[in-house]
Design an enzyme around this catalytic site. Structure first.
Site, PDB file in Angstrom:
ATOM      1  N   ASP A   1      -5.406 -26.738 -90.283  1.00 14.12           N
ATOM      2  CA  ASP A   1      -6.224 -26.466 -89.565  1.00 14.12           C
ATOM      3  C   ASP A   1      -6.493 -28.549 -89.621  1.00 14.12           C
ATOM      4  OD1 ASP A   1      -8.984 -26.507 -87.827  1.00 14.12           O
ATOM      5  OD2 ASP A   1     -10.268 -26.685 -89.269  1.00 14.12           O
TER       6      ASP A   1
ATOM      7  N   ASP B   1     -10.259 -30.770 -88.367  1.00 17.56           N
ATOM      8  CA  ASP B   1     -11.527 -30.802 -88.276  1.00 17.56           C
ATOM      9  C   ASP B   1     -12.313 -29.862 -90.014  1.00 17.56           C
ATOM     10  OD1 ASP B   1     -11.520 -32.139 -86.075  1.00 17.56           O
ATOM     11  OD2 ASP B   1     -12.386 -30.571 -84.836  1.00 17.56           O
TER      12      ASP B   1
ATOM     13  N   SER C   1     -10.231 -27.399 -81.236  1.00 17.07           N
ATOM     14  CA  SER C   1     -10.466 -28.557 -80.782  1.00 17.07           C
ATOM     15  C   SER C   1      -9.862 -28.669 -79.323  1.00 17.07           C
ATOM     16  CB  SER C   1     -10.979 -29.791 -81.787  1.00 17.07           C
ATOM     17  OG  SER C   1     -11.420 -31.121 -80.893  1.00 17.07           O
TER      18      SER C   1
ATOM     19  N   ARG D   1     -14.927 -24.064 -78.574  1.00 14.02           N
ATOM     20  CA  ARG D   1     -15.555 -24.744 -78.270  1.00 14.02           C
ATOM     21  C   ARG D   1     -17.206 -23.703 -77.415  1.00 14.02           C
ATOM     22  NH1 ARG D   1     -15.318 -28.898 -74.377  1.00 14.02           N
ATOM     23  NH2 ARG D   1     -14.069 -30.163 -75.301  1.00 14.02           N
TER      24      ARG D   1
ATOM     25  N   GLY E   1     -15.625 -23.366 -86.604  1.00 14.33           N
ATOM     26  CA  GLY E   1     -14.054 -23.528 -86.218  1.00 14.33           C
ATOM     27  C   GLY E   1     -13.123 -22.775 -85.038  1.00 14.33           C
TER      28      GLY E   1
ATOM     29  N   ASN F   1      -9.848 -31.768 -78.823  1.00 17.84           N
ATOM     30  CA  ASN F   1      -9.897 -33.540 -78.902  1.00 17.84           C
ATOM     31  C   ASN F   1      -9.398 -33.426 -80.179  1.00 17.84           C
ATOM     32  OD1 ASN F   1     -12.386 -34.760 -77.115  1.00 17.84           O
ATOM     33  ND2 ASN F   1     -13.136 -33.081 -78.920  1.00 17.84           N
TER      34      ASN F   1
ATOM     35  N   ASP G   1     -10.620 -24.997 -93.391  1.00 16.92           N
ATOM     36  CA  ASP G   1     -12.146 -25.097 -94.182  1.00 16.92           C
ATOM     37  C   ASP G   1     -13.039 -24.055 -93.678  1.00 16.92           C
ATOM     38  OD1 ASP G   1     -13.646 -27.659 -92.128  1.00 16.92           O
ATOM     39  OD2 ASP G   1     -12.402 -26.170 -91.239  1.00 16.92           O
TER      40      ASP G   1
END
Length: 251
Positions: free
Chosen positions: A20, A22, A141, A66, A63, A143, A199
């Site tokens: 992952d 972020d 994400s 969005r 996680g 991004n 995470d």
């Protein structure tokens, strides 16, 4: 410290690590947390709902893609808004409008402050590649590419499954294992060849559901016990704790 009923010895059988992004490779989870708080603070207040807290982020948003995070957070407060469309203005009071408003806040944070990878994660990535393992990023994400570039990591990963890739290929977001299975497939491997590193509750649940060789949780605030409950096989405070368990390591 390593938590959980399994030890890290399964890492010796891995052929790839699926990271992952972020909160695992980069501290952008903190940027996301600030952006979500900036979004939902005034939104919840305007609807007379209970104030937004960091616990809401871990319970309802962390996680997830969005727009799913927007839907889940609104539902947790009993708020109903129109879906709208992905091209809605960030000012629109729709699910997609709120999601786009959050994205504006996130990008402003990256522009203002940049991002650096976690030193322990970078050391683990270096060691995994030195051990001959393939690596990929699997992130909800949209991004992802931008964050990897900002952190100086884009050239380290040939395979990146991000929110845009998932939407283009009709892949369900975490906690579905679909994006992680896709990451393994693009590496020419199966889930039983790969270790998932996450995470977030939704991420470790995805790794568990996908039947991966090992699902590692990194505790950046969600809590070790909570990550284990949601599907992590083991949880560490930092990834450099696992370097000696990689193929050819000292463990």
């Amino acid at each position: 410290m390593i938590h959980g009923s399994r030890d890290a010895s399964a890492l010796a059988d891995a052929r790839a690590i699926l990271f992952d992004l972020d909160g695992v490779l980069t501290p952008t989870a903190e940027v996301h947390m600030r952006a979500w708080a900036r979004l939902f603070g005034p939104v919840l207040e305007a609807h007379g709902a209970a104030l937004y807290t960091d616990d809401d982020y871990f319970a309802h948003i962390d996680g997830k893609p969005r727009y799913d995070g927007v839907r889940t957070m609104l539902a947790a407060r009993g708020i109903e808004l129109p879906e709208g469309a992905p091209n809605d203005s960030a000012d629109a009071d729709t699910v997609h409008g709120l999601g786009n408003r959050k994205d504006v806040a996130f990008n402003a944070e990256i522009d203002e402050h940049g991002v650096q990878p976690y030193p322990g994660s970078l050391a683990f990535l270096d060691a995994a590649e030195a051990a001959g393992l393939q690596v990929a990023v699997v992130t909800s994400s949209r991004n992802g590419q931008r964050v990897l570039s900002a952190a100086g990591l884009r050239d380290r990963f040939e395979v990146v499954v991000d929110g845009i890739h998932a939407a283009t290929h009709g892949l369900a977001g975490k906690p579905s294992p679909a994006t992680y299975v896709e990451g393994a497939r693009l590496l020419g491997l199966t889930p039983t060849d790969c270790v998932v590193v996450e995470d977030a509750h939704s991420g470790v649940a995805a790794g568990h559901a996908g039947g991966f060789l090992l699902t590692v949780g990194v505790d950046r605030g969600a809590g070790a016990d909570s990550l284990l409950e949601h599907g992590a096989d083991l949880v560490v405070d930092d990834l450099d704790e696992l370097i000696d368990s990689l193929p050819g390591g000292a463990a």
